[in-house]
Enzyme design. Structure first.
Site, mmCIF file in Angstrom:
data_model
loop_
_atom_site.group_PDB
_atom_site.id
_atom_site.type_symbol
_atom_site.label_atom_id
_atom_site.label_comp_id
_atom_site.label_asym_id
_atom_site.label_seq_id
_atom_site.Cartn_x
_atom_site.Cartn_y
_atom_site.Cartn_z
ATOM 1 N N HIS A 152 -14.184 -3.070 6.362
ATOM 2 C CA HIS A 152 -14.109 -2.909 7.822
ATOM 3 C C HIS A 152 -13.752 -1.485 8.240
ATOM 4 O O HIS A 152 -13.991 -1.103 9.371
ATOM 5 C CB HIS A 152 -13.197 -3.963 8.466
ATOM 6 C CG HIS A 152 -11.730 -3.668 8.367
ATOM 7 N ND1 HIS A 152 -11.009 -3.902 7.229
ATOM 8 C CD2 HIS A 152 -10.851 -3.170 9.264
ATOM 9 C CE1 HIS A 152 -9.747 -3.546 7.441
ATOM 10 N NE2 HIS A 152 -9.621 -3.101 8.677
ATOM 11 N N LYS A 191 2.978 -0.021 3.404
ATOM 12 C CA LYS A 191 3.424 -1.001 4.400
ATOM 13 C C LYS A 191 4.839 -0.650 4.827
ATOM 14 O O LYS A 191 5.584 -0.034 4.059
ATOM 15 C CB LYS A 191 3.463 -2.398 3.771
ATOM 16 C CG LYS A 191 2.146 -2.854 3.164
ATOM 17 C CD LYS A 191 1.245 -3.449 4.201
ATOM 18 C CE LYS A 191 -0.009 -4.029 3.574
ATOM 19 N NZ LYS A 191 -1.116 -4.076 4.527
ATOM 20 N N HIS A 210 -10.822 0.838 1.186
ATOM 21 C CA HIS A 210 -10.778 1.626 2.416
ATOM 22 C C HIS A 210 -10.556 3.126 2.171
ATOM 23 O O HIS A 210 -11.269 3.964 2.710
ATOM 24 C CB HIS A 210 -9.671 1.120 3.350
ATOM 25 C CG HIS A 210 -9.717 -0.358 3.611
ATOM 26 N ND1 HIS A 210 -10.892 -1.046 3.748
ATOM 27 C CD2 HIS A 210 -8.728 -1.274 3.779
ATOM 28 C CE1 HIS A 210 -10.617 -2.330 3.988
ATOM 29 N NE2 HIS A 210 -9.311 -2.489 4.000
ATOM 30 N N ARG A 213 -14.669 -27.128 5.788
ATOM 31 C CA ARG A 213 -14.450 -28.457 5.222
ATOM 32 C C ARG A 213 -13.956 -29.467 6.267
ATOM 33 O O ARG A 213 -14.300 -30.636 6.223
ATOM 34 C CB ARG A 213 -13.435 -28.343 4.093
ATOM 35 C CG ARG A 213 -13.643 -29.404 3.043
ATOM 36 C CD ARG A 213 -12.914 -29.105 1.792
ATOM 37 N NE ARG A 213 -11.739 -28.263 2.049
ATOM 38 C CZ ARG A 213 -11.007 -27.726 1.099
ATOM 39 N NH1 ARG A 213 -11.329 -27.930 -0.156
ATOM 40 N NH2 ARG A 213 -9.962 -26.982 1.379
ATOM 41 N N GLU A 233 1.144 1.917 7.668
ATOM 42 C CA GLU A 233 1.261 0.714 8.489
ATOM 43 C C GLU A 233 2.730 0.399 8.727
ATOM 44 O O GLU A 233 3.578 0.741 7.895
ATOM 45 C CB GLU A 233 0.618 -0.470 7.765
ATOM 46 C CG GLU A 233 -0.868 -0.284 7.514
ATOM 47 C CD GLU A 233 -1.480 -1.541 6.910
ATOM 48 O OE1 GLU A 233 -1.976 -2.357 7.683
ATOM 49 O OE2 GLU A 233 -1.422 -1.704 5.679
ATOM 50 N N LYS A 235 -15.060 1.317 11.717
ATOM 51 C CA LYS A 235 -14.190 1.953 12.717
ATOM 52 C C LYS A 235 -14.912 3.149 13.322
ATOM 53 O O LYS A 235 -15.541 3.930 12.606
ATOM 54 C CB LYS A 235 -12.875 2.415 12.073
ATOM 55 C CG LYS A 235 -11.954 1.248 11.708
ATOM 56 C CD LYS A 235 -10.613 1.762 11.244
ATOM 57 C CE LYS A 235 -9.795 0.662 10.616
ATOM 58 N NZ LYS A 235 -9.048 -0.138 11.565
ATOM 59 N N ASP A 284 -5.536 -3.419 -2.677
ATOM 60 C CA ASP A 284 -5.704 -3.840 -1.280
ATOM 61 C C ASP A 284 -6.279 -2.732 -0.405
ATOM 62 O O ASP A 284 -7.031 -2.999 0.526
ATOM 63 C CB ASP A 284 -4.329 -4.290 -0.735
ATOM 64 C CG ASP A 284 -4.425 -4.897 0.660
ATOM 65 O OD1 ASP A 284 -5.243 -5.811 0.843
ATOM 66 O OD2 ASP A 284 -3.691 -4.448 1.564
HETATM 67 C C1 BG6 Z 1 -6.903 -5.000 5.074
HETATM 68 C C2 BG6 Z 1 -5.755 -5.144 4.121
HETATM 69 O O1 BG6 Z 1 -8.111 -4.883 4.376
HETATM 70 O O2 BG6 Z 1 -6.713 -3.868 5.895
HETATM 71 C C3 BG6 Z 1 -4.447 -5.236 4.875
HETATM 72 O O3 BG6 Z 1 -5.916 -6.311 3.328
HETATM 73 C C4 BG6 Z 1 -4.305 -4.075 5.832
HETATM 74 O O4 BG6 Z 1 -3.344 -5.268 3.978
HETATM 75 C C5 BG6 Z 1 -5.546 -3.917 6.699
HETATM 76 O O5 BG6 Z 1 -3.179 -4.317 6.648
HETATM 77 C C6 BG6 Z 1 -5.490 -2.652 7.519
HETATM 78 O O6 BG6 Z 1 -6.531 -2.646 8.449
HETATM 79 P P1 BG6 Z 1 -6.399 -1.937 9.862
HETATM 80 O O7 BG6 Z 1 -7.739 -2.100 10.463
HETATM 81 O O8 BG6 Z 1 -5.303 -2.641 10.597
HETATM 82 O O9 BG6 Z 1 -6.035 -0.512 9.563
#
Ligand code: BG6
Length: 477
Positions: free
Chosen positions: A172, A325, A234, A46, A210, A176, A229
């Site tokens: 994502h 987390k 994942h 935007r 994490e 990896k 999340d």
């Molecule tokens: C994201 C989540 O999809 O993946 C985050 O929204 C998380 O909360 C992250 O921290 C973790 O990804 P990676 O690649 O750092 O393990």
């Protein structure tokens, strides 16, 4: 591997994901020789700005998040590929300018790095203005819905303008390196597959721990929690890659068909098989209530669960999943614990321990297989367990040191037209169909998550989930 010439449009080009991942990833691929001479990367958002301002913004982001010097000559060269259009996703401004930039006759990809609420608006305008056609590809990010019905609605919205083979839903984790390696380990070796079932595997542990909290992302995270999340996407993908049957070929639908069968075979989770936690302040470390909630939030920042897969291969082998987390260490791994040998021929020499295969996703990607051997020395037959440890960095030399970021791989797969590492619509829906009742039961129960100290291994209650089955979590370190 070179790719075809392309025009890639990034909607949301001024946003966080574009800065942290997409632009630095594209730059790395450029350095690797995968951005053809005339390829265009068109930022769209935007904000009113010209090409020069966008290039400056991109260079700053690539320098910051890609670890590249601001005056790197390759960075300067790369910027030539970039241009910008100011666009109103919900209005008509900017669309004809975008159309004017697209070349036709090259691969066309549109990256929707925007809130899902805008997917429909953008898809409609791309089609309406005749910018996208039946060969264009679109890339969408998580969160793909927040439950089954919203995911279905998103799928339907996209389906009005694009075919499934044009839609690249990113998770994502699938990009990896070690995650892809799971498939190589399983299906390019003869060693593991014959043992890969409930007869020989006692249980599987999948951990994504994490150290970061949710500070700065609280408004998103507090409405999601760890299940939405991390688990629905994942962790589910990791589970699928371990549990699936061998696909007949390494091809997008063959792989995704097998993953889908795993998700459909998941048993509904029993209430006693899940533990939720929320980190609390510890010394200087703020707790979840300070980072995100209003002090009353019941959103979980940690979850541990025991999952069962109802099919022939896995009958009786539980999969334990945990993610959280602000834990003690950043570590993601999959640990496969085999059964103990059925009989020991060694008296008094130490009991043979179960073999264990640990696949480390991050950091220090690698594999570790624990085997029993004789303790060296003249002291008689004594058994000891040792690791056959392989770090990719050591085993593969420079190639193993420089693991490409997941986004680099995935964006290039879009350009190549390879959907193997992207989620299909039915997979996402099936994953929500399994998670929805878990979330609904929790919301009805109105319990509070178990507190755990920031910097710990998670709530005590999660230990009990394992102890009950006479098993233990691997240490988080
Ligand atoms: C994201 C989540 O999809 O993946 C985050 O929204 C998380 O909360 C992250 O921290 C973790 O990804 P990676 O690649 O750092 O393990």
């Amino acid at each position: 591997i070179p790719v075809e010439d392309f025009d890639l449009v990034i909607f949301g080009a001024t946003g966080d994901l574009a800065h942290r991942k997409i632009l630095p990833g594209l730059f790395k691929r450029y350095v690797a020789g995968q951005v053809p001479e005339s390829a265009q990367i068109i930022g769209a958002a935007r904000t009113e700005q010209d090409d020069a301002a966008f290039r400056d913004m991109a260079a700053a982001a690539i320098a910051e998040f890609g670890g590249v010097a601001r005056d790197d000559p390759q960075l300067k060269d790369f910027l030539r590929h970039l241009s910008y259009v100011a666009i109103d996703a919900q209005g008509e401004g900017g669309w004809s300018a975008l159309k004017g930039k697209m070349r036709g006759g090259v691969v066309q990809a549109f990256y929707f790095s925007v809130a899902p609420a805008l997917f429909g608006d953008i898809a409609e305008r791309l089609a309406g203005h005749g910018i996208a056609d039946a060969d264009s590809r679109i890339v969408v990010e998580k969160p793909f819905g927040r439950d089954l019905s919203s995911a279905k609605a998103l799928n339907q919205t996209l389906a009005q303008h694009f075919d499934e083979h044009q839609i690249y839903r990113i998770d994502h984790y699938l990009g990896k390196e070690t995650v892809q390696n799971l498939m190589a380990v399983r299906f390019a070796n003869v060693l593991f597959e014959p043992l890969w079932n409930a007869q020989f595997i006692d249980h599987v542990q999948i951990t994504v721990a994490e150290t970061v909290g949710v500070a700065g992302r609280g408004s998103y995270y507090d409405k999601s929690g760890a299940i939405r999340d991390m688990v629905q996407n994942h962790m589910m993908q990791l589970l699928c890659l371990i549990a699936m049957e061998p696909p007949y070929h390494f091809d997008p639908d063959a792989v995704r068909d097998e993953k889908l069968k795993v998700i459909r075979a998941l048993e509904p989770l029993a209430p006693g098989d899940i533990v939720r936690g929320q980190y609390q302040a510890d010394g200087d470390e703020p707790g979840y209530p300070q980072d995100a909630g209003d002090g009353h939030s019941r959103t979980e920042s940690y979850v541990a669960m025991k999952v069962r897969i109802s099919n022939w291969r896995w009958q009786g082998t539980p999969f334990y999943l945990r993610t959280g987390k602000k834990l003690r260490a950043r570590t993601s791994e999959i640990a496969i614990t085999f059964k103990e040998p059925p009989h020991s021929i060694f008296d008094d020499s130490g009991t043979p321990k179960a073999n264990e295969l640990v696949i480390r996703l991050q950091p220090n990607e690698g594999m570790n297989l624990k085997v029993m051997i004789k303790e060296p020395g003249p002291g008689g037959m004594r058994l000891v367990q040792v690791p056959l440890d392989m770090s990719f960095a050591d085993a593969l030399g420079p190639d193993g040191q420089d693991m490409p970021d997941a986004y680099e791989r995935l964006i290039m797969d879009v350009i190549r037209g390879n959907q193997t590492l992207f989620m299909r619509g039915d997979e996402v829906e099936a994953a929500w169909a399994w998670t929805d009742p878990i979330i609904a039961a929790w919301e009805e129960g109105k319990q509070r998550p178990e507190p755990y100290d920031a910097g710990s291994s998670g709530p005590e209650e999660a230990l009990r989930l394992m102890h009950r089955d006479n098993r233990r979590w691997r240490e988080i370190r």
